[in-house]
Scaffold this motif. Structure first.
Motif, PDB file in Angstrom:
ATOM      1  N   PRO A 206      10.854 -13.496  57.882  1.00  0.00           N
ATOM      2  CA  PRO A 206      11.060 -14.736  56.218  1.00  0.00           C
ATOM      3  C   PRO A 206      12.260 -14.663  55.442  1.00  0.00           C
ATOM      4  CG  PRO A 206       9.449 -12.775  55.608  1.00  0.00           C
ATOM      5  CD  PRO A 206      10.017 -12.662  57.380  1.00  0.00           C
ATOM      6  N   ASP A 207      13.062 -13.341  55.640  1.00  0.00           N
ATOM      7  CA  ASP A 207      14.230 -12.905  54.550  1.00  0.00           C
ATOM      8  C   ASP A 207      15.654 -13.436  56.054  1.00  0.00           C
ATOM      9  OD1 ASP A 207      13.180 -13.113  53.091  1.00  0.00           O
ATOM     10  OD2 ASP A 207      12.074 -12.015  52.866  1.00  0.00           O
ATOM     11  N   ARG A 318      12.370 -23.212  54.893  1.00  0.00           N
ATOM     12  CA  ARG A 318      12.760 -21.558  54.039  1.00  0.00           C
ATOM     13  C   ARG A 318      13.518 -22.014  52.673  1.00  0.00           C
ATOM     14  NH1 ARG A 318      14.636 -19.649  58.718  1.00  0.00           N
ATOM     15  NH2 ARG A 318      12.714 -18.487  59.994  1.00  0.00           N
TER      16      ARG A 318
END
Ligand SMILES: Cc1cc2nc3c(=O)[nH]c(=O)nc-3n(C[C@H](O)[C@H](O)[C@H](O)COP(=O)(O)OP(=O)(O)OC[C@H]3O[C@@H](n4cnc5c(N)ncnc54)[C@H](O)[C@@H]3O)c2cc1C
Length: 423
Positions: A206-207, A318
């Motif tokens: 996710p990051d 994202r």
């Protein structure tokens, strides 16, 4: 000799290359109590799996979207060892939403809980246009012979081929199904879909990839006493008899002690330069990623979306960045960037309900022309094992003979095997 060490009194393994294979190898050795020096030629570790700040987008992005599955055993072990077991995210239950641009149909593949694939037995849960017999034909993969391609095993006109086998092959093998080696897909099916819903949950970073894999691995290695050196490119090996006796870094040379050994965790072209006598895979396939900065972060979008019938193949969102992956993309990689941005945007816009004629002004195209080796039957026969004829030299990398496709999971397994080969 600067900060280079002279011949070491202790047993030490020099891992050359800080991609997923080199990191996994260094972590495994360090966990086993073996002193390790990791040498990476670039200014950052991660190799083909890395993040960076993109000045045009003014966002932190990955070189390419990477999709993993919860059944990726080596990835799980690696993250647990380095203290980052929750680095990847994804739905709690396996689900794969799809959009077919040609028909505007949308569906979600939701494998049944447990091992038995109940979802195949109802028309409501099957992929639209498919019937149960199509899925039973999937068993042919289990008996795939070395020369078989994916397209040679299936009815290429069937909906299941167009909506499942072809996109799965392109995503996993980065090779057109007409030339993709069928023997590499079966282990993936066995270890994921074959083990039931819990093993085929989609997972992504996710990051960013570096935050998930690279930064915690480097921090863990350093904390455990491993030496990590960036911007140090190996330019030669000194081979004497059945051993490597020194590493040549251009400006400096490291002599190896009797107990020292080396793992080359480099791409095949890098190994071929150092060891020209080896016949290694020498063909590659491209992956193109396009990142768009949107006006607003879309609400309720579930990443990743599989897209069929256009140019885009997988869409991730994202925040306010929509990122598209196109694999086996050698032809697209030859197209100019403005044309790619326009062409891919039409697919993204249809998926997100935006204006197809107005691509965002800020967009970044990343062409990785050597994303993976070409996973064709001919190239697969050139994959070497981890051991070499030099007793203190092993090979690692997603292109070595793991029996798996060239993926993060394959790269990490190769690193584990190389660590075992050197004992
Ligand atoms: C755009 C893209 C998308 C992808 N998508 C997925 C996906 O969705 N899922 C998935 O599982 N996999 C995916 N992959 C594949 C995955 O990234 C690779 O399988 C994996 O990262 C390979 O790791 P590696 O360590 O074998 O090789 P590399 O990452 O190539 O590592 C080799 C390292 O060696 C270094 N090096 C090279 N020469 C020298 C030298 N002479 N001296 C010192 N260091 C040197 C390089 O800088 C590099 O860091 C994708 C790849 C790309 C490019």
């Amino acid at each position: 000799m600067g900060d280079m060490r002279a011949a070491c009194p202790e047993r030490r393994v020099h891992v050359i290359g800080g991609g997923m294979a080199g990191l996994a190898c260094a972590v495994r050795l360090t966990a086993n109590g073996v002193p390790v020096s990791l040498w990476e030629g670039a200014g950052q570790a991660g190799g083909r799996c890395r993040s960076f700040h993109d000045a045009l987008l003014d966002r932190h992005i990955d070189n390419g979207n990477h999709l993993l599955l919860s059944g990726n055993r080596a990835v799980r072990d690696f993250l647990a060892t380095i203290g980052a077991p929750d680095a990847l995210r994804g739905p709690e239950r396996a689900s794969f939403p799809f959009l077919d641009l040609a028909t505007a149909e949308r569906w979600t593949v939701v494998p049944s809980a447990g091992i038995f694939p109940w979802w195949l037995f109802s028309r409501r849960t099957r992929i639209p246009g498919t019937n149960i017999r199509d899925y039973l034909a999937g068993a042919r993969l289990a008996w795939a012979k070395p020369g078989d391609t994916i397209a040679s095993l299936f009815d290429t006109g069937s909906a299941l081929y167009k909506r499942f086998w072809a996109p799965l092959t392109i995503a996993v093998l980065n090779t057109d199904p007409k030339e993709a080696a069928a023997e590499l897909l079966w282990p993936v099916i066995q270890e994921t879909f074959g083990k039931g819903e819990a093993a085929c949950r989609p997972r992504y970073a996710p990051d960013g990839l570096s935050t998930a894999f690279v930064d915690p691995a480097l921090a863990w290695l350093e904390q455990k006493g491993a030496e990590v050196t960036l911007k140090r490119r190996l330019s030669g090996l000194v081979l004497e008899g059945d051993r490597v006796t020194a590493l040549d870094f251009g400006a400096a040379r490291i002599a190896l002690g009797e107990g020292d050994s080396v793992v080359l965790a480099l791409p095949p072209a890098g190994v071929a330069k150092l060891l020209p006598e080896l016949a290694l895979p020498d063909q590659y396939r491209a992956i193109v990623n396009v990142h768009y900065r949107l006006d607003h972060a879309p609400k309720g979008f579930v990443s990743p979306l599989g897209i069929l019938g256009g140019t885009a193949e997988w869409l991730f969102v994202r925040g306010d960045v929509a990122s598209v992956t196109v694999s086996a993309a050698d032809a697209l990689a030859e197209v100019g960037e403005p044309e790619i941005i326009t062409r891919v945007w039409r697919d993204v816009a249809q998926a997100l309900g935006l204006n197809p004629d107005r691509p965002p002004l800020i967009a970044r195209v990343i062409k990785e022309k050597r994303a993976t080796f070409a996973q064709t039957p001919g190239q697969v026969t050139k994959r070497p094992g981890a051991g070499t004829r030099w007793r203190n030299l092993a090979l690692a990398g997603d292109w070595t003979n793991t029996g798996l496709p060239a993926t993060i999971e394959g790269a990490m397994r190769s690193g584990e095997v190389a660590a075992e080969v050197l004992g």
